[in-house]
Write a protein that holds these residues in place. Sequence first.
Motif, PDB file in Angstrom:
ATOM      1  N   TRP A   3     -45.998 -47.364 -54.308  1.00  0.00           N
ATOM      2  CA  TRP A   3     -45.435 -47.174 -53.211  1.00  0.00           C
ATOM      3  C   TRP A   3     -44.978 -48.283 -52.534  1.00  0.00           C
ATOM      4  O   TRP A   3     -45.937 -49.488 -52.182  1.00  0.00           O
ATOM      5  CB  TRP A   3     -46.112 -46.102 -52.113  1.00  0.00           C
ATOM      6  N   ASP A 100     -47.533 -39.885 -56.545  1.00  0.00           N
ATOM      7  CA  ASP A 100     -48.813 -40.084 -56.087  1.00  0.00           C
ATOM      8  C   ASP A 100     -48.982 -41.131 -55.092  1.00  0.00           C
ATOM      9  O   ASP A 100     -47.758 -41.495 -54.395  1.00  0.00           O
ATOM     10  CB  ASP A 100     -49.260 -40.805 -57.414  1.00  0.00           C
ATOM     11  N   ASP A 101     -50.011 -40.979 -54.300  1.00  0.00           N
ATOM     12  CA  ASP A 101     -50.125 -41.757 -53.168  1.00  0.00           C
ATOM     13  C   ASP A 101     -49.228 -41.573 -51.967  1.00  0.00           C
ATOM     14  O   ASP A 101     -48.836 -42.299 -51.371  1.00  0.00           O
ATOM     15  CB  ASP A 101     -49.972 -43.288 -53.396  1.00  0.00           C
ATOM     16  N   LEU A 102     -48.939 -40.298 -51.760  1.00  0.00           N
ATOM     17  CA  LEU A 102     -48.134 -39.785 -50.835  1.00  0.00           C
ATOM     18  C   LEU A 102     -48.740 -40.126 -49.179  1.00  0.00           C
ATOM     19  O   LEU A 102     -47.931 -40.259 -48.244  1.00  0.00           O
ATOM     20  CB  LEU A 102     -48.034 -38.281 -50.561  1.00  0.00           C
ATOM     21  N   GLN A 103     -49.913 -40.449 -49.045  1.00  0.00           N
ATOM     22  CA  GLN A 103     -50.457 -40.886 -47.812  1.00  0.00           C
ATOM     23  C   GLN A 103     -49.579 -42.391 -47.334  1.00  0.00           C
ATOM     24  O   GLN A 103     -49.669 -42.340 -46.264  1.00  0.00           O
ATOM     25  CB  GLN A 103     -52.184 -41.147 -47.854  1.00  0.00           C
ATOM     26  N   TRP A 104     -49.392 -43.068 -48.443  1.00  0.00           N
ATOM     27  CA  TRP A 104     -48.546 -44.184 -48.034  1.00  0.00           C
ATOM     28  C   TRP A 104     -47.002 -43.948 -47.742  1.00  0.00           C
ATOM     29  O   TRP A 104     -46.321 -44.836 -47.256  1.00  0.00           O
ATOM     30  CB  TRP A 104     -48.761 -45.248 -48.900  1.00  0.00           C
ATOM     31  N   CYS A 129     -47.133 -33.322 -56.264  1.00  0.00           N
ATOM     32  CA  CYS A 129     -47.294 -34.373 -55.105  1.00  0.00           C
ATOM     33  C   CYS A 129     -48.866 -34.592 -54.998  1.00  0.00           C
ATOM     34  O   CYS A 129     -49.642 -33.450 -54.309  1.00  0.00           O
ATOM     35  CB  CYS A 129     -46.707 -33.651 -53.843  1.00  0.00           C
ATOM     36  N   TYR A 131     -51.953 -36.770 -52.673  1.00  0.00           N
ATOM     37  CA  TYR A 131     -52.334 -37.767 -51.630  1.00  0.00           C
ATOM     38  C   TYR A 131     -53.673 -37.853 -51.576  1.00  0.00           C
ATOM     39  O   TYR A 131     -54.325 -36.941 -52.029  1.00  0.00           O
ATOM     40  CB  TYR A 131     -51.564 -37.370 -50.236  1.00  0.00           C
ATOM     41  N   ARG A 132     -54.205 -38.661 -50.884  1.00  0.00           N
ATOM     42  CA  ARG A 132     -55.790 -38.899 -50.875  1.00  0.00           C
ATOM     43  C   ARG A 132     -55.971 -38.774 -49.270  1.00  0.00           C
ATOM     44  O   ARG A 132     -55.698 -39.249 -48.486  1.00  0.00           O
ATOM     45  CB  ARG A 132     -56.016 -40.449 -51.089  1.00  0.00           C
ATOM     46  N   GLU A 133     -56.633 -37.572 -49.052  1.00  0.00           N
ATOM     47  CA  GLU A 133     -57.166 -37.107 -48.041  1.00  0.00           C
ATOM     48  C   GLU A 133     -57.858 -37.970 -47.023  1.00  0.00           C
ATOM     49  O   GLU A 133     -57.701 -37.958 -45.829  1.00  0.00           O
ATOM     50  CB  GLU A 133     -57.650 -35.612 -48.129  1.00  0.00           C
ATOM     51  N   ALA A 138     -53.482 -40.596 -43.815  1.00  0.00           N
ATOM     52  CA  ALA A 138     -53.019 -39.166 -44.511  1.00  0.00           C
ATOM     53  C   ALA A 138     -53.011 -37.917 -43.850  1.00  0.00           C
ATOM     54  O   ALA A 138     -51.754 -37.215 -44.122  1.00  0.00           O
ATOM     55  CB  ALA A 138     -53.962 -38.784 -45.834  1.00  0.00           C
ATOM     56  N   MET A 142     -49.177 -36.135 -43.556  1.00  0.00           N
ATOM     57  CA  MET A 142     -49.009 -34.738 -44.124  1.00  0.00           C
ATOM     58  C   MET A 142     -48.895 -33.782 -43.179  1.00  0.00           C
ATOM     59  O   MET A 142     -48.392 -32.696 -43.429  1.00  0.00           O
ATOM     60  CB  MET A 142     -50.189 -34.454 -44.975  1.00  0.00           C
TER      61      MET A 142
END
Length: 142
Positions: A3, A100-104, A129, A131-133, A138, A142
Amino acid sequence: YCWNQNQPYSCIIDALSMLCRQLCQLDLLLESIRQEILSALNKEGRVLLNFVPAMRDVIGVDHEEVLELKGRERQIRLERVVRRFIGVVASYCPLVVKLDDLQWADGATLDFIRSLATSTKLRGLLLVCIYRENDADAKRNM
């Protein structure tokens, strides 16, 4: 995907660039669907080409300039054009896209992903999809 927090849509651009490379390796498939892709883009090929430069190998470079839009209108048109492109490709061969890494991801990218995931017209597309909770941002994103 890596990302780039400073560039909205970076994961979408990366995924579409990878898809372009894969399509170019499948000459027979690309030749059979190229005209259908161009028809689906309906004079908005320049939008896709400006968004994903690697698209030149799939749709060519001879596309009319399009009216410059701002803000939400620009995002809506971009989402529509990408959905049309993915719709044609996925109708010939199902696509699995792992993000991956949707938290970013930034808000615009998340909205874009949401529009793909909730589209009732896209068939043959599976979005995975991740993400790291436990990341601080995050839950906010989200």
